[in-house]
Design an enzyme around this catalytic site. Structure first.
Site, mmCIF file in Angstrom:
data_model
loop_
_atom_site.group_PDB
_atom_site.id
_atom_site.type_symbol
_atom_site.label_atom_id
_atom_site.label_comp_id
_atom_site.label_asym_id
_atom_site.label_seq_id
_atom_site.Cartn_x
_atom_site.Cartn_y
_atom_site.Cartn_z
ATOM 1 N N THR A 94 0.948 -1.278 -0.152
ATOM 2 C CA THR A 94 -0.022 0.142 -0.064
ATOM 3 C C THR A 94 0.833 1.269 -0.035
ATOM 4 O OG1 THR A 94 -0.155 0.187 2.419
ATOM 5 C CG2 THR A 94 -1.873 -1.086 1.100
ATOM 6 N N TYR A 95 0.270 2.460 -0.137
ATOM 7 C CA TYR A 95 0.802 3.707 -0.203
ATOM 8 C C TYR A 95 1.955 4.113 0.951
ATOM 9 C CZ TYR A 95 1.906 8.591 -1.293
ATOM 10 O OH TYR A 95 2.491 9.729 -1.708
ATOM 11 N N PRO A 96 3.368 4.068 0.705
ATOM 12 C CA PRO A 96 4.210 3.862 1.832
ATOM 13 C C PRO A 96 4.352 5.322 2.477
ATOM 14 C CG PRO A 96 5.304 4.207 -0.299
ATOM 15 C CD PRO A 96 3.847 4.016 -0.397
ATOM 16 N N ARG A 97 3.587 6.345 2.273
ATOM 17 C CA ARG A 97 3.813 7.622 2.929
ATOM 18 C C ARG A 97 2.722 7.853 3.659
ATOM 19 N NH1 ARG A 97 8.260 10.628 1.062
ATOM 20 N NH2 ARG A 97 9.227 9.804 -0.832
#
Length: 153
Positions: A94-97
């Protein structure tokens, strides 16, 4: 010879991986290699143990991912983010930020764990979780940006 040590006995005290960070296994391996170098036996003169309590971790956010990658994989933060972004664009992660450490109520963690039940390294652990050892996740904080970092299934 003093101290009750016979010929060939070695004494090792408190090596802590000076000059580098080492795991507990690294420390023990180094100590055993030092003890056994040039000898055919060793004498244990003392031992100690302590109880430790490890809290269940929060869901993974960016800061937690960077800390874990540094501690466990010796990765620099910039490189870790490059790898995480490649895994994201490949549809693996999933989006890492994200700063969120709370799983969404709609996330089926049991299903996510079951997807790993046959993995050769952690599949047994996942099976134990599925057989009653799974607990409710630690209450994190939802800052409203993106959900925590997880594998994509």
């Amino acid at each position: 010879e003093g101290g009750g040590q016979g010929q060939g006995d070695s004494e090792v005290r408190g090596w802590e991986g000076r000059g580098r960070r080492g795991s507990q296994k690294d420390v023990v391996d180094h100590m055993m290699a030092s003890v056994l170098a040039g000898t055919d036996h060793a004498v244990v003169t003392d031992r100690w143990s302590e109880d430790r309590w490890v809290e269940r971790p929060l869901a993974l956010n960016t800061v937690g991912m960077l800390k874990a990658a540094s501690r466990e994989l010796a990765m620099e933060p910039h490189y870790c983010m490059q790898v995480a972004e490649k895994l994201y664009t490949a549809g693996i992660l999933t989006y890492p930020r994200t700063e969120t450490t709370q799983y969404p109520a709609s996330m089926d963690l049991s299903w996510a764990v079951s997807e790993h039940a046959t993995h050769p390294k952690w599949g047994n652990w996942c099976q134990r979780l599925m057989n009653g050892e799974m607990q409710v996740p630690v209450q994190g904080h939802d800052v409203g940006d993106h959900p925590p970092i997880t594998p994509v299934y």
